[in-house]
Design a protein around this motif. Sequence first.
Motif, PDB file in Angstrom:
ATOM      1  N   GLY A 172     -78.411  43.801 -63.988  1.00 36.51           N
ATOM      2  CA  GLY A 172     -79.000  43.822 -65.324  1.00 36.51           C
ATOM      3  C   GLY A 172     -79.557  42.494 -65.797  1.00 36.51           C
ATOM      4  N   ASN A 173     -79.593  41.493 -64.913  1.00 39.20           N
ATOM      5  CA  ASN A 173     -80.146  40.187 -65.268  1.00 39.20           C
ATOM      6  C   ASN A 173     -81.671  40.232 -65.243  1.00 39.20           C
ATOM      7  OD1 ASN A 173     -77.535  38.862 -65.331  1.00 39.20           O
ATOM      8  ND2 ASN A 173     -77.562  39.077 -63.110  1.00 39.20           N
ATOM      9  N   LEU A 174     -82.314  39.689 -66.261  1.00 40.44           N
ATOM     10  CA  LEU A 174     -83.766  39.667 -66.353  1.00 40.44           C
ATOM     11  C   LEU A 174     -84.330  38.744 -65.279  1.00 40.44           C
ATOM     12  CD1 LEU A 174     -86.189  40.722 -67.993  1.00 40.44           C
ATOM     13  CD2 LEU A 174     -85.878  38.757 -69.507  1.00 40.44           C
ATOM     14  N   VAL A 175     -85.078  39.315 -64.359  1.00 40.18           N
ATOM     15  CA  VAL A 175     -85.636  38.582 -63.234  1.00 40.18           C
ATOM     16  C   VAL A 175     -87.068  38.145 -63.514  1.00 40.18           C
ATOM     17  CG1 VAL A 175     -86.318  38.790 -60.801  1.00 40.18           C
ATOM     18  CG2 VAL A 175     -84.159  39.759 -61.579  1.00 40.18           C
TER      19      VAL A 175
ATOM     20  N   CYS B 228    -109.722  48.868 -58.201  1.00 39.25           N
ATOM     21  CA  CYS B 228    -108.520  48.031 -58.251  1.00 39.25           C
ATOM     22  C   CYS B 228    -107.946  47.999 -59.658  1.00 39.25           C
ATOM     23  CB  CYS B 228    -108.834  46.588 -57.841  1.00 39.25           C
ATOM     24  SG  CYS B 228    -109.207  46.377 -56.101  1.00 39.25           S
ATOM     25  N   VAL B 229    -106.652  47.811 -59.733  1.00 36.84           N
ATOM     26  CA  VAL B 229    -105.970  47.588 -61.004  1.00 36.84           C
ATOM     27  C   VAL B 229    -105.560  46.115 -61.040  1.00 36.84           C
ATOM     28  CG1 VAL B 229    -103.701  48.306 -60.140  1.00 36.84           C
ATOM     29  CG2 VAL B 229    -104.179  48.388 -62.576  1.00 36.84           C
ATOM     30  N   ASP B 230    -105.698  45.509 -62.201  1.00 33.35           N
ATOM     31  CA  ASP B 230    -105.333  44.102 -62.341  1.00 33.35           C
ATOM     32  C   ASP B 230    -103.836  43.978 -62.536  1.00 33.35           C
ATOM     33  OD1 ASP B 230    -107.965  42.789 -62.224  1.00 33.35           O
ATOM     34  OD2 ASP B 230    -108.341  44.187 -63.859  1.00 33.35           O
ATOM     35  N   TYR B 231    -103.257  42.958 -61.905  1.00 30.12           N
ATOM     36  CA  TYR B 231    -101.815  42.799 -61.781  1.00 30.12           C
ATOM     37  C   TYR B 231    -101.450  41.347 -62.060  1.00 30.12           C
ATOM     38  CZ  TYR B 231     -97.568  42.425 -58.703  1.00 30.12           C
ATOM     39  OH  TYR B 231     -96.324  42.210 -58.168  1.00 30.12           O
ATOM     40  N   GLY B 232    -100.488  41.175 -62.907  1.00 33.06           N
ATOM     41  CA  GLY B 232     -99.955  39.848 -63.175  1.00 33.06           C
ATOM     42  C   GLY B 232     -98.437  39.913 -63.129  1.00 33.06           C
ATOM     43  N   LEU B 233     -97.817  38.784 -62.976  1.00 33.26           N
ATOM     44  CA  LEU B 233     -96.364  38.758 -62.898  1.00 33.26           C
ATOM     45  C   LEU B 233     -95.846  37.382 -63.262  1.00 33.26           C
ATOM     46  CD1 LEU B 233     -95.326  38.357 -59.206  1.00 33.26           C
ATOM     47  CD2 LEU B 233     -97.682  38.656 -59.832  1.00 33.26           C
ATOM     48  N   GLY B 234     -94.613  37.352 -63.644  1.00 34.95           N
ATOM     49  CA  GLY B 234     -93.937  36.100 -63.937  1.00 34.95           C
ATOM     50  C   GLY B 234     -92.474  36.238 -63.587  1.00 34.95           C
ATOM     51  N   MET B 235     -91.955  35.257 -62.906  1.00 34.29           N
ATOM     52  CA  MET B 235     -90.556  35.281 -62.478  1.00 34.29           C
ATOM     53  C   MET B 235     -89.765  34.268 -63.293  1.00 34.29           C
ATOM     54  SD  MET B 235     -89.275  34.883 -58.565  1.00 34.29           S
ATOM     55  CE  MET B 235     -87.901  35.851 -58.013  1.00 34.29           C
ATOM     56  N   ASN B 236     -88.536  34.616 -63.591  1.00 35.43           N
ATOM     57  CA  ASN B 236     -87.632  33.722 -64.302  1.00 35.43           C
ATOM     58  C   ASN B 236     -87.647  32.365 -63.593  1.00 35.43           C
ATOM     59  OD1 ASN B 236     -85.324  32.306 -65.202  1.00 35.43           O
ATOM     60  ND2 ASN B 236     -84.281  34.218 -65.672  1.00 35.43           N
ATOM     61  N   PRO B 237     -87.937  31.275 -64.307  1.00 30.64           N
ATOM     62  CA  PRO B 237     -88.046  29.967 -63.647  1.00 30.64           C
ATOM     63  C   PRO B 237     -86.754  29.518 -62.961  1.00 30.64           C
ATOM     64  CG  PRO B 237     -88.087  29.721 -66.034  1.00 30.64           C
ATOM     65  CD  PRO B 237     -88.192  31.187 -65.739  1.00 30.64           C
ATOM     66  N   GLU B 238     -85.618  30.054 -63.372  1.00 35.24           N
ATOM     67  CA  GLU B 238     -84.354  29.715 -62.703  1.00 35.24           C
ATOM     68  C   GLU B 238     -84.274  30.319 -61.307  1.00 35.24           C
ATOM     69  OE1 GLU B 238     -81.201  30.938 -65.288  1.00 35.24           O
ATOM     70  OE2 GLU B 238     -81.798  29.540 -66.878  1.00 35.24           O
ATOM     71  N   LEU B 239     -85.148  31.283 -61.009  1.00 33.16           N
ATOM     72  CA  LEU B 239     -85.120  31.973 -59.718  1.00 33.16           C
ATOM     73  C   LEU B 239     -86.261  31.577 -58.792  1.00 33.16           C
ATOM     74  CD1 LEU B 239     -84.270  35.535 -61.073  1.00 33.16           C
ATOM     75  CD2 LEU B 239     -82.686  33.812 -60.171  1.00 33.16           C
ATOM     76  N   THR B 240     -87.244  30.810 -59.306  1.00 31.47           N
ATOM     77  CA  THR B 240     -88.389  30.457 -58.466  1.00 31.47           C
ATOM     78  C   THR B 240     -87.995  29.419 -57.420  1.00 31.47           C
ATOM     79  OG1 THR B 240     -89.121  28.744 -60.013  1.00 31.47           O
ATOM     80  CG2 THR B 240     -90.055  30.956 -60.309  1.00 31.47           C
ATOM     81  N   GLY B 241     -88.715  29.450 -56.307  1.00 32.03           N
ATOM     82  CA  GLY B 241     -88.485  28.482 -55.238  1.00 32.03           C
ATOM     83  C   GLY B 241     -87.228  28.728 -54.430  1.00 32.03           C
ATOM     84  N   GLN B 242     -86.633  29.917 -54.555  1.00 35.09           N
ATOM     85  CA  GLN B 242     -85.387  30.217 -53.847  1.00 35.09           C
ATOM     86  C   GLN B 242     -85.547  31.313 -52.795  1.00 35.09           C
ATOM     87  OE1 GLN B 242     -82.165  30.893 -56.626  1.00 35.09           O
ATOM     88  NE2 GLN B 242     -82.887  29.267 -57.962  1.00 35.09           N
TER      89      GLN B 242
ATOM     90  N   ASP C 260     -98.853  46.692 -71.845  1.00 36.64           N
ATOM     91  CA  ASP C 260     -99.285  46.357 -70.483  1.00 36.64           C
ATOM     92  C   ASP C 260     -98.166  45.739 -69.647  1.00 36.64           C
ATOM     93  OD1 ASP C 260    -101.869  47.200 -71.059  1.00 36.64           O
ATOM     94  OD2 ASP C 260    -102.654  45.167 -71.358  1.00 36.64           O
ATOM     95  N   TYR C 261     -97.037  45.400 -70.261  1.00 30.36           N
ATOM     96  CA  TYR C 261     -95.972  44.654 -69.601  1.00 30.36           C
ATOM     97  C   TYR C 261     -94.745  45.511 -69.351  1.00 30.36           C
ATOM     98  CZ  TYR C 261     -98.503  40.349 -70.701  1.00 30.36           C
ATOM     99  OH  TYR C 261     -99.443  39.360 -70.776  1.00 30.36           O
ATOM    100  N   ALA C 262     -94.048  45.198 -68.263  1.00 32.23           N
ATOM    101  CA  ALA C 262     -92.771  45.819 -67.933  1.00 32.23           C
ATOM    102  C   ALA C 262     -91.790  44.710 -67.572  1.00 32.23           C
ATOM    103  CB  ALA C 262     -92.924  46.775 -66.756  1.00 32.23           C
ATOM    104  N   ALA C 263     -90.538  44.905 -67.922  1.00 35.11           N
ATOM    105  CA  ALA C 263     -89.483  43.934 -67.607  1.00 35.11           C
ATOM    106  C   ALA C 263     -88.805  44.340 -66.303  1.00 35.11           C
ATOM    107  CB  ALA C 263     -88.468  43.872 -68.743  1.00 35.11           C
ATOM    108  N   ALA C 264     -88.468  43.356 -65.488  1.00 35.00           N
ATOM    109  CA  ALA C 264     -87.797  43.603 -64.210  1.00 35.00           C
ATOM    110  C   ALA C 264     -86.421  42.947 -64.231  1.00 35.00           C
ATOM    111  CB  ALA C 264     -88.627  43.035 -63.060  1.00 35.00           C
ATOM    112  N   SER C 265     -85.401  43.745 -63.928  1.00 35.34           N
ATOM    113  CA  SER C 265     -84.022  43.251 -63.896  1.00 35.34           C
ATOM    114  C   SER C 265     -83.423  43.537 -62.531  1.00 35.34           C
ATOM    115  CB  SER C 265     -83.178  43.951 -64.966  1.00 35.34           C
ATOM    116  OG  SER C 265     -83.714  43.710 -66.240  1.00 35.34           O
ATOM    117  N   ASP C 266     -82.427  42.729 -62.147  1.00 32.98           N
ATOM    118  CA  ASP C 266     -81.738  42.974 -60.887  1.00 32.98           C
ATOM    119  C   ASP C 266     -80.677  44.053 -61.094  1.00 32.98           C
ATOM    120  OD1 ASP C 266     -79.521  41.714 -62.058  1.00 32.98           O
ATOM    121  OD2 ASP C 266     -79.790  39.854 -60.939  1.00 32.98           O
ATOM    122  N   SER C 267     -79.958  44.397 -60.035  1.00 32.92           N
ATOM    123  CA  SER C 267     -78.969  45.475 -60.108  1.00 32.92           C
ATOM    124  C   SER C 267     -77.834  45.175 -61.080  1.00 32.92           C
ATOM    125  CB  SER C 267     -78.414  45.784 -58.712  1.00 32.92           C
ATOM    126  OG  SER C 267     -77.846  44.615 -58.155  1.00 32.92           O
TER     127      SER C 267
END
Length: 169
Positions: free
Chosen positions: A53-56, A81-95, A44-51
């Motif tokens: 290659g850093n894990l975002v 509807c499809v259910d959607y969840g997400l999590g962002m690298n805590p080093e990137l939150t609030g920016q 159910d999960y996918a990883a998101a990286s920036d250009s």
Amino acid sequence: MEMQIQPMTREAAARISTWRYPAPYDFYSMAADEEDILELMNGDYAAASDSAGNLVGFYCTGNSARVAGGYGAGLYEDDTCVDYGLGMNPELTGQGAGLDFVKAGMAYVSDKFPGKGIRLAVAKFNQRAAKVYSRAGFRETCEFSSMVGGRNVLFIGMVYRFPEDARTT
């Protein structure tokens, strides 16, 4: 922020499971154990990286994105509807990158589940995230409580309807 979204790998799952969020967001931290890694690897999960290659962050859909208390509140009764969840690298939150991250995930979900609206649940205390979701076009549909980590937490159910999917709002 350009995002590369790929199926979750064990390496990415292991890294995500160690992320630690500051209070009060520590609610989202995992235990960094094999159970967390297996959850992240359940399909159910996918990883998101920036250009570079850093894990975002990560995105999830389906049952993995649901909160138990949402069932009693009727949140999951709408099969358009499809259910959607997400999590962002805590080093990137609030920016200021949250809206781009959320929108990249919405595009991913839309491609994976064409014609479906997107539904999510956010802890009510997480006003930072709720504001980002509202800015992305999500609308509140309900409030409910759910036991999480031994404590009762209030959640907000939110739905996004793509313009071509505006048959119900």
